[in-house]
Design an enzyme around this catalytic site. Structure first.
Site, PDB file in Angstrom:
ATOM      1  N   HIS A  73      45.221  45.849  37.168  1.00 50.43           N
ATOM      2  CA  HIS A  73      45.400  45.497  35.866  1.00 50.43           C
ATOM      3  C   HIS A  73      43.796  45.715  35.259  1.00 50.43           C
ATOM      4  CE1 HIS A  73      47.274  43.719  32.520  1.00 50.43           C
ATOM      5  NE2 HIS A  73      46.585  44.518  32.036  1.00 50.43           N
ATOM      6  N   LEU A  76      40.341  51.184  31.590  1.00 49.20           N
ATOM      7  CA  LEU A  76      39.413  52.304  31.577  1.00 49.20           C
ATOM      8  C   LEU A  76      38.849  52.781  30.246  1.00 49.20           C
ATOM      9  CD1 LEU A  76      39.707  53.666  35.205  1.00 49.20           C
ATOM     10  CD2 LEU A  76      38.322  51.947  34.400  1.00 49.20           C
ATOM     11  N   ASN A 107      47.062  52.283  27.672  1.00 51.85           N
ATOM     12  CA  ASN A 107      46.546  52.113  25.799  1.00 51.85           C
ATOM     13  C   ASN A 107      45.302  52.457  25.638  1.00 51.85           C
ATOM     14  OD1 ASN A 107      45.227  50.003  27.459  1.00 51.85           O
ATOM     15  ND2 ASN A 107      45.294  48.529  25.802  1.00 51.85           N
ATOM     16  N   ASP A 164      51.588  47.816  28.095  1.00 56.48           N
ATOM     17  CA  ASP A 164      50.552  46.781  28.251  1.00 56.48           C
ATOM     18  C   ASP A 164      49.886  46.664  26.894  1.00 56.48           C
ATOM     19  OD1 ASP A 164      48.835  44.479  29.234  1.00 56.48           O
ATOM     20  OD2 ASP A 164      47.381  45.735  29.428  1.00 56.48           O
ATOM     21  N   HIS A 244      49.771  39.204  33.951  1.00 57.59           N
ATOM     22  CA  HIS A 244      48.872  37.969  33.480  1.00 57.59           C
ATOM     23  C   HIS A 244      49.655  36.803  33.047  1.00 57.59           C
ATOM     24  CE1 HIS A 244      49.794  40.194  29.970  1.00 57.59           C
ATOM     25  NE2 HIS A 244      48.615  41.193  29.976  1.00 57.59           N
ATOM     26  N   ASP A 318      42.826  42.062  34.534  1.00 56.95           N
ATOM     27  CA  ASP A 318      42.905  42.599  33.160  1.00 56.95           C
ATOM     28  C   ASP A 318      41.660  42.870  32.472  1.00 56.95           C
ATOM     29  OD1 ASP A 318      43.968  43.307  30.636  1.00 56.95           O
ATOM     30  OD2 ASP A 318      44.680  41.265  30.177  1.00 56.95           O
ATOM     31  N   HIS A 322      35.215  45.484  25.728  1.00 58.82           N
ATOM     32  CA  HIS A 322      35.119  45.832  24.088  1.00 58.82           C
ATOM     33  C   HIS A 322      33.605  45.982  23.831  1.00 58.82           C
ATOM     34  CE1 HIS A 322      39.225  45.383  23.141  1.00 58.82           C
ATOM     35  NE2 HIS A 322      39.356  44.417  23.860  1.00 58.82           N
ATOM     36  N   GLY A 337      40.527  40.396  24.684  1.00 58.63           N
ATOM     37  CA  GLY A 337      40.249  40.937  26.054  1.00 58.63           C
ATOM     38  C   GLY A 337      38.827  40.494  26.587  1.00 58.63           C
TER      39      GLY A 337
HETATM   40  C1  NCD Z   1      43.797  44.312  26.206  1.00 58.78           C
HETATM   41  C2  NCD Z   1      42.982  45.488  25.920  1.00 58.78           C
HETATM   42  O1  NCD Z   1      42.097  45.055  25.217  1.00 58.78           O
HETATM   43  O2  NCD Z   1      43.345  46.545  26.117  1.00 58.78           O
HETATM   44  N1  NCD Z   1      43.483  43.171  25.742  1.00 58.78           N
HETATM   45  C3  NCD Z   1      43.686  41.664  26.240  1.00 58.78           C
HETATM   46  O3  NCD Z   1      43.224  40.717  25.637  1.00 58.78           O
HETATM   47  N2  NCD Z   1      44.378  41.731  27.622  1.00 58.78           N
HETATM   48  C4  NCD Z   1      45.260  44.560  25.762  1.00 58.78           C
HETATM   49  C5  NCD Z   1      46.103  43.436  25.528  1.00 58.78           C
HETATM   50  O4  NCD Z   1      46.917  43.122  26.323  1.00 58.78           O
HETATM   51  O5  NCD Z   1      46.249  42.873  24.433  1.00 58.78           O
END
Ligand code: NCD
Length: 437
Positions: A73, A76, A107, A164, A244, A318, A322, A337
């Site tokens: 998970h 990228l 996504n 996701d 998750h 996960d 960002h 995230g």
């Molecule tokens: C994920 C993302 O930033 O792509 N963020 C997260 O908090 N896990 C997407 C998502 O699951 O909201």
């Protein structure tokens, strides 16, 4: 000059592999990207080693040698959000975190709901420092309205499908998606948070969210989503994978489903096993904002119990990079995230192995063998003949998580400054050393 007998020898480490069923000191011999021989160190004739020059030998004494870690998970961000991460930088982070295989979520922008985008990502990963497996979308544009061409995605090499970031809310489309994935024997990976109950929430709904005046996302939204999907999994016989898992009720639902023999697997993140919503009010660190949210102590205990008793099959980060501009703001405005590839192993060692929840063999099962099996990936084992994807770990090495040290293009980790035990020493991908501490 005679051709080399081996390309690389990893000497004298403690080899831990659930498939081999041993944790002993041994030498690993690698040729043409494969493990060709494993020998207990005492049995190795030093003749073999003498013919190798220094560079071809990794001295792993005092280290642990495990099958390359697998993270199913990961985000990228390519195509579309290269300022946050690229396939190249994400794979550098993977190698530094001991991961040799990662699965990337769809996504992106545009999202991975067609063959061209699958191929684009695969192409970007050709010379990367980790193997990248693409997870395609379940529905077109992740919009939950129309199924993506799942057969085409699989033909292009997608190893699973997921929307996701979004729960596939429509139960009729979900049912058809499960029937469809069953035909290809791939898992459907679900982000299980009921949208009616959870959309708009920025942290776990609890005493803490009331205290802070922040909109809550209730744990029951995850539990309901999981229960519905288990019911659909039961009637379709498809392979459902819950991403998750963060709520006690969801763990209990999965435990019951497994006892019934339903084909469900699950993952948990290091952050849901180490953090609770109490942390948010202490710092308002926007890196603590994540979907699903970090929850209560009871939930944290439940996901660990689930991992320990086999309800939860694997650990996945996960990894959600960002950039500063979407995190340097008020808590409720921040993008959800956190990054995770480079802190996963240290957190697992410090908070699960050192605290007695898992043995090293258990951890390897949860971070390599099981995730590889769930997605039918090569690897996850060091048996003779398998690919030479190997992680060498300095098991008790103490280190501090430093912002400036991340290989990831993003820095959004709430673990900066944490002191961890257990560090990657070398990462070997297909017989090539791709990371050296
Ligand atoms: C994920 C993302 O930033 O792509 N963020 C997260 O908090 N896990 C997407 C998502 O699951 O909201």
């Amino acid at each position: 000059m005679a051709s080399k007998k081996y390309d690389l020898v990893i000497k004298g480490g403690r080899v831990i592999d659930p498939a081999l069923g041993f944790g002993k000191d041994a030498d690993l011999f690698i040729k043409d990207g494969k493990i060709v021989k494993i020998e207990k160190e005492t049995a190795t004739t030093r003749k073999d080693l003498k013919s190798l020059d220094e560079n071809q030998v990794v001295d792993a004494s005092g280290k642990i040698v495990v099958p390359g870690l697998v993270d199913i998970h990961v985000h990228l961000r390519e195509p579309g959000r290269e300022g946050a991460e690229t396939v190249e930088t994400g794979c550098q982070a993977a190698a530094a975190g001991g991961f040799t295989s990662i699965c990337c979520m769809p996504n992106t922008s545009p999202c991975i709901d067609n063959q061209e985008t699958v191929k684009f990502v695969q192409d970007r990963a050709t010379n990367a420092l980790a193997r990248v497996f693409v997870v395609g979308a379940i529905t077109k544009e992740l919009a939950g309205k129309e199924l993506a061409e799942i057969g085409d995605l699989v033909k292009a090499g997608a190893v699973a499908v997921s929307d996701d970031g979004y729960y596939l809310q429509n139960p009729d489309i979900m049912r058809r998606a499960l029937q469809y994935t069953r035909m290809f024997d791939i898992p459907l990976m679900q982000h299980a948070e009921d949208r009616f109950l959870c959309d708009g929430g920025v942290m776990n709904e609890s005493f803490q969210s009331s205290r802070l005046g922040l909109e809550g996302s209730p744990a029951v939204g995850e539990e309901i989503a999981v229960l519905r999907d288990i019911a659909l999994c039961r009637i379709t016989g498809a392979r459902l994978h819950i991403q998750h898992v963060s709520a006690r009720g969801a763990v209990e639902a999965i435990r019951k489903a497994k006892a019934e023999g339903i084909n469900v697997t699950a993952e948990v993140t290091p952050h849901h096993m180490t953090l609770t919503d109490v942390e948010i009010g202490k710092t308002f660190d926007t890196n603590l904002r994540v979907n699903p949210p970090i929850r209560t102590e009871s939930d944290r205990e439940a996901v660990i119990e689930g991992l320990v008793d086999g309800t939860i099959d694997c650990i996945a980060s996960d990894h959600a990079p960002h950039p500063e501009e979407v995190k340097d703001c008020e808590f409720d405005k921040a993008a959800p995230g956190m990054i995770g590839l480079e802190t996963s192993l240290g957190l697992v060692k410090t908070f699960l192995i050192d605290k007695g929840f898992l043995s090293w063999a258990d951890a390897v099962r949860k971070m390599s063998y099981n995730p590889a099996r769930i997605l039918n990936l090569e690897g996850g084992t060091l048996t003779e003949g398998s690919i030479a994807d190997i992680t060498i770990i300095d098991p008790d090495k103490k280190w501090t998580v430093r912002r400036e040290k991340f290989r990831s293009r993003s820095r959004n980790s709430p673990f900066v400054g944490w002191r961890l035990s257990g560090q990657v020493y070398r990462t070997v991908l297909g017989g090539r050393v791709v990371f050296e501490q």
